[in-house]
Design a protein around this motif. Sequence first.
Motif, PDB file in Angstrom:
ATOM      1  N   ALA A  15       0.838  -1.210   0.000  1.00 56.51           N
ATOM      2  CA  ALA A  15       0.000   0.000   0.000  1.00 56.51           C
ATOM      3  C   ALA A  15       0.868   1.254   0.000  1.00 56.51           C
ATOM      4  CB  ALA A  15      -0.928   0.001   1.210  1.00 56.51           C
ATOM      5  N   ASP A  18       2.178   1.556  -3.529  1.00 53.48           N
ATOM      6  CA  ASP A  18       1.103   1.983  -4.424  1.00 53.48           C
ATOM      7  C   ASP A  18       0.824   3.480  -4.276  1.00 53.48           C
ATOM      8  OD1 ASP A  18       0.883  -0.626  -5.290  1.00 53.48           O
ATOM      9  OD2 ASP A  18      -0.906  -1.087  -4.099  1.00 53.48           O
ATOM     10  N   ALA A  19       0.902   3.981  -3.041  1.00 56.48           N
ATOM     11  CA  ALA A  19       0.687   5.415  -2.810  1.00 56.48           C
ATOM     12  C   ALA A  19       1.774   6.242  -3.490  1.00 56.48           C
ATOM     13  CB  ALA A  19       0.643   5.711  -1.311  1.00 56.48           C
ATOM     14  N   CYS A  20       3.012   5.793  -3.414  1.00 53.56           N
ATOM     15  CA  CYS A  20       4.109   6.499  -4.081  1.00 53.56           C
ATOM     16  C   CYS A  20       3.878   6.539  -5.589  1.00 53.56           C
ATOM     17  CB  CYS A  20       5.434   5.809  -3.784  1.00 53.56           C
ATOM     18  SG  CYS A  20       6.049   6.034  -2.102  1.00 53.56           S
ATOM     19  N   MET A  23       1.075   8.936  -6.444  1.00 53.75           N
ATOM     20  CA  MET A  23       1.489  10.344  -6.376  1.00 53.75           C
ATOM     21  C   MET A  23       2.077  10.800  -7.697  1.00 53.75           C
ATOM     22  SD  MET A  23       3.252  11.214  -2.715  1.00 53.75           S
ATOM     23  CE  MET A  23       4.668  10.141  -2.948  1.00 53.75           C
ATOM     24  N   ILE A  36       6.952   8.169   2.120  1.00 53.12           N
ATOM     25  CA  ILE A  36       5.789   7.831   2.940  1.00 53.12           C
ATOM     26  C   ILE A  36       6.221   6.889   4.044  1.00 53.12           C
ATOM     27  CG2 ILE A  36       5.130   5.884   1.448  1.00 53.12           C
ATOM     28  CD1 ILE A  36       2.180   6.609   2.047  1.00 53.12           C
ATOM     29  N   LEU A  98       2.826  11.347   4.839  1.00 56.96           N
ATOM     30  CA  LEU A  98       3.090  11.361   3.403  1.00 56.96           C
ATOM     31  C   LEU A  98       3.672  12.720   3.010  1.00 56.96           C
ATOM     32  CD1 LEU A  98       2.842  10.128   0.558  1.00 56.96           C
ATOM     33  CD2 LEU A  98       0.440  10.835   0.554  1.00 56.96           C
ATOM     34  N   VAL A 171      -3.433   4.848   4.723  1.00 64.67           N
ATOM     35  CA  VAL A 171      -2.660   5.249   3.547  1.00 64.67           C
ATOM     36  C   VAL A 171      -3.565   5.971   2.545  1.00 64.67           C
ATOM     37  CG1 VAL A 171      -1.312   4.414   1.580  1.00 64.67           C
ATOM     38  CG2 VAL A 171      -0.976   3.391   3.842  1.00 64.67           C
ATOM     39  N   ASP A 172      -4.755   5.431   2.317  1.00 66.02           N
ATOM     40  CA  ASP A 172      -5.684   6.049   1.366  1.00 66.02           C
ATOM     41  C   ASP A 172      -6.090   7.452   1.806  1.00 66.02           C
ATOM     42  OD1 ASP A 172      -5.618   3.881  -0.316  1.00 66.02           O
ATOM     43  OD2 ASP A 172      -7.514   3.019   0.373  1.00 66.02           O
ATOM     44  N   LEU A 175      -3.247   9.903   1.079  1.00 63.48           N
ATOM     45  CA  LEU A 175      -3.172  10.219  -0.349  1.00 63.48           C
ATOM     46  C   LEU A 175      -4.302  11.148  -0.754  1.00 63.48           C
ATOM     47  CD1 LEU A 175      -1.676   9.725  -2.999  1.00 63.48           C
ATOM     48  CD2 LEU A 175      -3.111   7.694  -3.352  1.00 63.48           C
ATOM     49  N   TRP A 176      -5.490  10.915  -0.219  1.00 61.71           N
ATOM     50  CA  TRP A 176      -6.624  11.802  -0.489  1.00 61.71           C
ATOM     51  C   TRP A 176      -6.324  13.220  -0.025  1.00 61.71           C
ATOM     52  CZ3 TRP A 176      -9.604  14.265   3.335  1.00 61.71           C
ATOM     53  CH2 TRP A 176     -10.721  14.977   2.858  1.00 61.71           C
TER      54      TRP A 176
END
Length: 225
Positions: A15, A18-20, A23, A36, A98, A171-172, A175-176
Amino acid sequence: MSNAPLPDTTATRQALIDACRAMNARRLNQGTSGNISARVAEGVLITPSGVAYDALAPDMMVTIPLAGPPDETGPKPSSEWPFHQALHNARPDMPVVLHAHPPYCSVLAAQRRSIPACHYMVAAFGGDDVPLVDYALFGSQALCDNMAAVMTDRHGCLMANHGATVLGETVDKALWRLEELEALARTFLFTSIGGAPQILTADEMAEVHVAFRSYGPRTDPPTEA
């Protein structure tokens, strides 16, 4: 208030990766300038230093302690690990940190401008503005101290001559918040062209903060109504 640490599992590590990648795909960052971390039972799980996001694998995430320096014999963590560590200690209610260099946020950061209440979504960051953290060298104790002091009661900030950092319950959610912060920065910059935005008053923002307590889905990040 404190949220439980995230589990140190392959799914959690993926996760973060995936966030990186998200971005960069959403143009919220470029190259490997973002990082992150997530608080886990063993300490803080953070992205490694200087590794392209597409090359990252779950076993490449680095675990650092909640206090003190990382193990110098192990994999090298992100160069920003000191302020990640500081924020995890200052904000135990937010397990995810993040950091990135979104273009519009970075413009405001270079101008050393905070974001006033030009839009009600400023409330998503815990106050009546998005604050600016004073400049200090990356990786320095001064930057750690500045970040921890400003983020005591906020979920996001701009960093002078640097970029932006947000906190998240997941994590979500982090990112939001980063995407919302970049949208706010763009709105503030564009509405400043040839004039100035009308800023919501303290009373109007107080109403927004009350409304935000029940804003959006129960478990997912709130979305525009």
